[in-house]
Design a protein around this motif. Structure first.
Motif, mmCIF file in Angstrom:
data_model
loop_
_atom_site.group_PDB
_atom_site.id
_atom_site.type_symbol
_atom_site.label_atom_id
_atom_site.label_comp_id
_atom_site.label_asym_id
_atom_site.label_seq_id
_atom_site.Cartn_x
_atom_site.Cartn_y
_atom_site.Cartn_z
ATOM 1 N N PRO A 31 -6.368 -11.953 -9.447
ATOM 2 C CA PRO A 31 -5.757 -11.901 -10.694
ATOM 3 C C PRO A 31 -5.409 -10.533 -10.884
ATOM 4 O O PRO A 31 -4.580 -10.278 -11.812
ATOM 5 C CB PRO A 31 -7.030 -12.272 -11.788
ATOM 6 C CG PRO A 31 -8.027 -12.838 -10.954
ATOM 7 C CD PRO A 31 -7.716 -12.499 -9.381
ATOM 8 N N HIS A 32 -5.799 -9.416 -10.181
ATOM 9 C CA HIS A 32 -5.378 -8.100 -10.210
ATOM 10 C C HIS A 32 -4.027 -8.043 -9.924
ATOM 11 O O HIS A 32 -3.237 -6.759 -10.060
ATOM 12 C CB HIS A 32 -6.098 -7.072 -9.266
ATOM 13 C CG HIS A 32 -7.478 -6.729 -9.413
ATOM 14 N ND1 HIS A 32 -7.961 -5.951 -8.933
ATOM 15 C CD2 HIS A 32 -8.327 -7.588 -10.211
ATOM 16 C CE1 HIS A 32 -9.386 -6.172 -9.224
ATOM 17 N NE2 HIS A 32 -9.464 -6.956 -10.153
ATOM 18 N N GLY A 33 -3.620 -9.115 -9.250
ATOM 19 C CA GLY A 33 -2.060 -8.921 -8.581
ATOM 20 C C GLY A 33 -2.089 -8.585 -7.047
ATOM 21 O O GLY A 33 -1.116 -8.296 -6.290
ATOM 22 N N ASP A 34 -3.368 -8.406 -6.790
ATOM 23 C CA ASP A 34 -3.367 -8.139 -5.231
ATOM 24 C C ASP A 34 -3.102 -9.262 -4.508
ATOM 25 O O ASP A 34 -3.214 -10.439 -4.664
ATOM 26 C CB ASP A 34 -4.738 -7.772 -4.777
ATOM 27 C CG ASP A 34 -5.496 -6.537 -5.769
ATOM 28 O OD1 ASP A 34 -4.551 -5.722 -6.026
ATOM 29 O OD2 ASP A 34 -6.717 -6.852 -6.364
ATOM 30 N N GLN A 35 -2.351 -8.982 -3.307
ATOM 31 C CA GLN A 35 -1.876 -9.919 -2.391
ATOM 32 C C GLN A 35 -2.087 -9.771 -0.851
ATOM 33 O O GLN A 35 -1.939 -8.466 -0.359
ATOM 34 C CB GLN A 35 -0.547 -9.982 -2.588
ATOM 35 C CG GLN A 35 0.235 -11.391 -2.239
ATOM 36 C CD GLN A 35 -0.004 -12.567 -2.959
ATOM 37 O OE1 GLN A 35 -0.504 -12.358 -4.187
ATOM 38 N NE2 GLN A 35 0.415 -13.717 -2.480
ATOM 39 N N THR A 54 -0.932 -6.516 3.380
ATOM 40 C CA THR A 54 -1.922 -6.423 2.136
ATOM 41 C C THR A 54 -1.325 -5.562 1.118
ATOM 42 O O THR A 54 -1.162 -4.338 1.323
ATOM 43 C CB THR A 54 -3.493 -6.252 2.368
ATOM 44 O OG1 THR A 54 -3.838 -7.461 3.167
ATOM 45 C CG2 THR A 54 -4.377 -6.164 1.393
ATOM 46 N N PHE A 55 -1.494 -5.955 -0.109
ATOM 47 C CA PHE A 55 -1.244 -4.944 -1.310
ATOM 48 C C PHE A 55 -2.590 -5.079 -2.003
ATOM 49 O O PHE A 55 -2.848 -6.008 -2.536
ATOM 50 C CB PHE A 55 -0.249 -5.829 -2.288
ATOM 51 C CG PHE A 55 -0.099 -5.139 -3.485
ATOM 52 C CD1 PHE A 55 0.725 -3.994 -3.590
ATOM 53 C CD2 PHE A 55 -0.702 -5.625 -4.715
ATOM 54 C CE1 PHE A 55 1.136 -3.176 -4.723
ATOM 55 C CE2 PHE A 55 -0.646 -4.974 -5.811
ATOM 56 C CZ PHE A 55 0.612 -3.700 -5.857
ATOM 57 N N GLY A 56 -3.219 -4.118 -2.040
ATOM 58 C CA GLY A 56 -4.526 -4.226 -2.712
ATOM 59 C C GLY A 56 -5.272 -2.798 -2.733
ATOM 60 O O GLY A 56 -4.799 -1.827 -1.877
ATOM 61 N N CYS A 57 -6.708 -2.829 -3.185
ATOM 62 C CA CYS A 57 -7.316 -1.463 -2.863
ATOM 63 C C CYS A 57 -7.718 -1.330 -1.418
ATOM 64 O O CYS A 57 -7.649 -2.261 -0.575
ATOM 65 C CB CYS A 57 -8.749 -1.861 -3.881
ATOM 66 S SG CYS A 57 -9.913 -2.873 -3.157
ATOM 67 N N LYS A 98 -16.642 -4.665 -5.350
ATOM 68 C CA LYS A 98 -15.403 -4.747 -4.467
ATOM 69 C C LYS A 98 -15.768 -6.054 -3.376
ATOM 70 O O LYS A 98 -14.986 -6.030 -2.298
ATOM 71 C CB LYS A 98 -15.375 -3.461 -3.761
ATOM 72 C CG LYS A 98 -14.874 -2.380 -4.428
ATOM 73 C CD LYS A 98 -13.433 -2.599 -5.004
ATOM 74 C CE LYS A 98 -12.922 -1.203 -5.608
ATOM 75 N NZ LYS A 98 -11.410 -1.561 -6.116
ATOM 76 N N GLU B 303 -0.287 -0.362 -4.202
ATOM 77 C CA GLU B 303 -1.550 -0.277 -5.222
ATOM 78 C C GLU B 303 -2.090 1.112 -5.228
ATOM 79 O O GLU B 303 -2.322 1.900 -4.326
ATOM 80 C CB GLU B 303 -2.464 -1.480 -4.630
ATOM 81 C CG GLU B 303 -3.527 -1.766 -5.552
ATOM 82 C CD GLU B 303 -4.802 -0.838 -5.592
ATOM 83 O OE1 GLU B 303 -4.972 -0.260 -6.848
ATOM 84 O OE2 GLU B 303 -5.146 -0.027 -4.649
ATOM 85 N N GLU B 305 -5.059 2.395 -6.325
ATOM 86 C CA GLU B 305 -6.470 2.922 -5.734
ATOM 87 C C GLU B 305 -6.262 3.270 -4.083
ATOM 88 O O GLU B 305 -6.645 4.269 -3.782
ATOM 89 C CB GLU B 305 -7.533 1.849 -5.833
ATOM 90 C CG GLU B 305 -8.863 2.641 -5.703
ATOM 91 C CD GLU B 305 -9.866 1.711 -5.018
ATOM 92 O OE1 GLU B 305 -10.808 1.262 -5.926
ATOM 93 O OE2 GLU B 305 -10.008 1.393 -3.826
ATOM 94 N N SER B 306 -5.539 2.470 -3.367
ATOM 95 C CA SER B 306 -5.182 2.876 -2.077
ATOM 96 C C SER B 306 -4.540 4.138 -1.925
ATOM 97 O O SER B 306 -4.811 5.059 -0.949
ATOM 98 C CB SER B 306 -4.308 1.865 -1.315
ATOM 99 O OG SER B 306 -4.927 0.531 -1.538
ATOM 100 N N ILE B 379 2.559 -1.749 5.221
ATOM 101 C CA ILE B 379 1.367 -2.705 5.128
ATOM 102 C C ILE B 379 1.456 -3.683 3.815
ATOM 103 O O ILE B 379 0.749 -4.703 3.606
ATOM 104 C CB ILE B 379 -0.139 -2.292 5.145
ATOM 105 C CG1 ILE B 379 -0.364 -1.273 4.217
ATOM 106 C CG2 ILE B 379 -0.170 -1.351 6.652
ATOM 107 C CD1 ILE B 379 -1.968 -1.041 4.043
ATOM 108 N N PRO B 381 2.857 -6.668 1.646
ATOM 109 C CA PRO B 381 3.754 -7.754 1.946
ATOM 110 C C PRO B 381 4.865 -8.108 0.839
ATOM 111 O O PRO B 381 5.570 -8.837 1.047
ATOM 112 C CB PRO B 381 2.505 -8.918 1.400
ATOM 113 C CG PRO B 381 1.659 -8.195 0.529
ATOM 114 C CD PRO B 381 1.688 -6.684 0.862
#
Ligand SMILES: Cc1ncc(COP(=O)(O)O)c(C=O)c1O
Ligand SMILES: Cc1ncc(COP(=O)(O)O)c(C=O)c1O
Ligand code: FES
Ligand code: FES
Lengths: 129, 391, 391
Positions: A31-35, A54-57, A98, B303, B305-306, B379, B381
């Motif tokens: 739901p954060h929009g991470d992918q 990957t798009f995310g933390c 996390k 993103e 935080e990264s 990295i 997508p």
């Protein structure tokens, strides 16, 4: 916040990229929009090569990297057994809150395997939650 | 280390620490005590009060010490609301306030108050005419921040104050980010402000100490009840060292304010120009009306935080409004309120410059940031290198 | 200088100052930040939390940092009252509480709450049976202090806790004066306490920092709303230096507590014996059940502020409950509540011993005090040297 192992996989993620004409492709998001998007090259029921984006933390990226390491060279049956906990454990732990960031790697892996099965005319396996 | 997170907190200036030390060592007396050893503490507290008053163009009697910006905001909002409950129950604020104002407002809503969160424009600016239109018969408080902590937007405080004054509505402003960046003059241009919050750790003072300016005659309840400190308005044994430090800090932060702000602004502008060369990045907040040290960008396909952690690994301290960083589902409420789509807000990076920075820091960030953005995009997508930059 | 006002505040121990300094200098990061420079602050805060938990026999998750004893008391009383408003509106406390509990109660009375100020006996003691009788269907909070700051009386906390627990009423205790004097064990003997207030500057830590222990499962509203600090229960950037200092201070104050209390008690008892030789003086508070360092006398025919100031001139720091000293019309509410007549309460003197004291200090006070009392009586219109001492 993150341990050394996580930071290593985050700073130097393994298996980044895409595979042209991949045998299986899986995508998952939260739901954060991470992918996360995962690409499998499969030969003789074995994952010969794997790449991801990957798009995310940092936890999401490190989990993706670790998950791909863990399934590389495995049979599809073995790869299907990948769990969030196993990924987190291989990373020597993720901070509270996390843990769910590793979910996308497991989901994307499952979807890529099912994508491959579909292409082979096989029934997709039921995704665990 | 390149510290570019001055909006989060600042280092404490050497002179400030030195001002504090005696009150952590020999001068430990309780300021409320009658004997000599308490008197030094008392004097330190009153000296600091005078310094704050001088810096703000206020009277010392109008300065009340608190445990920080958060307490000041809570006190101003809830103290006024409860004191004026009989006169009405309507409060006007804006959706990009700090949580220290927003959450007290939410709390008041559960207690029967009505809060209007007046929409701001794409830059985060309030329209004073809209504000005026929102005032009702039963409006008892207007709270609008001086400058926003995330996007740096400077609100039209003078105009808002004028509107509030004309309608006889008390006006509170959270000036936590403004101190040391603008000259305030509560007897002059800022005379329509009734209450103003500040916090020492944003202007090179210690954490856990702040103040609320309360104009004489303002109706407000006490919020922390007990002993007779602060003219019985804010009880509790004084954090003498913290107060003394804050006094020194505000003196230093407001001496030569224009020259200082100019120097920071120059560095900031060079950094901004350099960063804007990175494709697919956009500046959040107003292009001109912003805090001299503030930059807030969104880098598409990335993103936050990264980005922040990779920069940290490269020795750069920054901040982000991404949801991942806060553990909440939604990215920054400020970016949402100015209409930044969630997926772009996810890739936000705040760099706030201040006294810790040099031109070399700017060079270093300009060297590192594009590489890190590139690396993360590689990295991602979502990213297709063929996309064109849309500035 | 002979400092005998440890109940007002204490000096800060050297090790405590040293624990604080790094957070006033290099480790200035905001504990909420994600990057490395904030992490040291975060760790310092968590280490302090663990030290507090250990000292109290609590879990770290049950410790919340505040700006001092006053805020802790305000939060406990008002936070519980508002959270449990639907369950009832009755609060029980005692008239000798610190103002930090009493004034929040008075405030709640203006908001429709009912407060019973349960009378105490001539020593300041609560009768647990009377307390039990005062509990009503709609009682939502009991607040009784661990030990009184003026007369040193130690309340029967275990019995009160038991009564409260049996009736399912949350129990708050202001333990500001107790820390470092008694071993607390919130998982053991003190398990009936739901909330407990403490303040660092009473146990050789800095001013402006305190904590509220909140037992897991206790119903309590936040009191200061805003950022996500303290598990969203107490917002505001942390006073990292203060918190680190308090952690060290409680560790030092609770190591070897019996031996330390015994040493103070011995000095105190010798001082008491010597002072009792002065004619027309009486000890206020309980003869035995009192804080190890506390003495509180009334000297007839003398006004306390004068006494205090003359002692100050002789280098002795003390305290008084006289009305003249506070600028109010009535002498100490504590002395009134235990039935000391106003004219006698006027001549009260509190001496509180602690780590700053030596046997020589006791000698010195025993030499000076009788002379000062004599001198003031000589100018008093009430005093007739023929009166006999009534001990
Ligand atoms: C605009 C604004 N208001 C209030 C606060 C809260 O102040 P403090 O950190 O002293 O609690 C901050 C800082 O975090 C802020 O930037
Ligand atoms: C019993 C008691 N409660 C509360 C307080 C208030 O604590 P603080 O001085 O930290 O505000 C004090 C000290 O003045 C006290 O002695
Ligand atoms: S991917 Fe958003 S929190 Fe981890
Ligand atoms: S005689 Fe001066 S205040 Fe009492």
């Amino acid at each position: 916040v993150y341990n050394k192992k996580v930071m290593d996989h985050f700073m130097n993620p393994r298996n980044v990229g895409e595979i042209e004409n991949a045998d299986g492709i899986g995508e998952a998001g939260n739901p954060h929009g991470d992918q996360m998007k995962i690409f499998l090259k499969i030969r003789d029921n074995r994952i010969e090569d794997v790449k991801f984006k990957t798009f995310g933390c940092a936890a999401a990226i490190a989990s993706s990297s670790m998950a791909t390491e863990m399934i590389k060279g495995k049979t599809l049956e073995e790869a299907w057994e990948l769990t969030d906990e196993a990924v987190a454990e291989a990373l020597e732990g993720l901070p509270p809150g996390k843990l769910e960031c590793s979910v996308v790697s497991r989901e994307a892996t499952h979807r890529a395997i099912n994508d491959y099965r579909k292409k082979q005319g096989l029934e997709p396996l039921e995704e665990k939650t | 280390l390149v510290y570019m997170d001055h909006a989060a907190t600042t280092f404490i200036k050497q002179e400030v620490v030195e001002t504090m030390l005696p009150f952590l060592k020999d001068h430990f007396g309780n300021p409320s005590s009658l004997y000599s050893i308490g008197r030094e503490g008392k004097e330190a507290v009153e000296t600091a009060r005078e310094k704050l008053a001088k810096a703000l163009g206020a009277s010392p009697e109008e300065i009340y010490f608190t445990s920080g910006g958060t307490e000041s905001d809570n006190w101003a909002v809830k103290g006024t609301a409860f004191a004026r409950r009989k006169k009405g129950k309507h409060i006007i604020t804006i959706p990009i306030e700090h949580h220290a104002v927003l959450y007290p407002c939410k709390y008041l809503e559960t207690k029967g108050f009505d809060v209007t969160y007046l929409p701001v424009d794409e830059y985060g600016l309030v329209d004073p005419a809209e504000l005026e239109a929102a005032i009702r018969e039963d409006t008892i408080l207007i709270s609008v921040m001086y400058a926003n902590n995330e996007i740096g937007t400077i609100e039209p405080i003078l105009e808002i104050g004028k509107v509030a004054g004309e309608h006889g509505v008390p006006f509170h402003t959270d000036a936590v980010q403004a101190i040391g960046n603008f000259s305030l003059d509560l007897k002059g241009k800022d005379r329509d402000v009734n209450m103003l919050s500040l916090s020492a750790h944003k202007f090179y003072g210690p954490k856990g100490i702040g103040a609320l300016y309360i104009r004489e005659g303002t109706e407000i309840d006490s919020y922390i009840h007990g002993g007779a400190q602060e003219k019985r308005k804010r009880a509790g044994t004084e954090n003498v060292a913290g107060i003394a430090g804050m006094g020194k800090a505000i003196e230093l932060a407001t001496a030569n304010i224009e020259k200082h702000a100019e120097k920071i602004r120059k560095m900031r502008d060079r950094l901004r120009k350099g960063i804007m060369e990175i494709p697919h990045c956009r500046l959040n907040g107003h292009p001109e009306r912003r805090l001299p040290g503030n930059l807030n960008f969104s880098f598409e396909y990335i993103e936050g935080e990264s980005l922040l952690l990779m920069l940290d690994q490269m020795g750069i301290c920054s901040s982000t409004g991404s949801a991942c960083s806060s553990g909440s589902l939604d990215p920054s409420h400020v970016l949402s309120a100015i209409g930044v789509p969630p997926e772009i807000a996810q890739g936000s990076l705040r760099l706030t410059l201040g006294d810790a920075n040099t031109e070399e820091d700017v060079d270093y960030v300009l060297e590192v940031l594009p590489q890190v953005v590139e690396k993360l995009r590689a990295i991602s997508p979502f990213y297709k290198p063929s996309d064109v930059c849309e500035k």
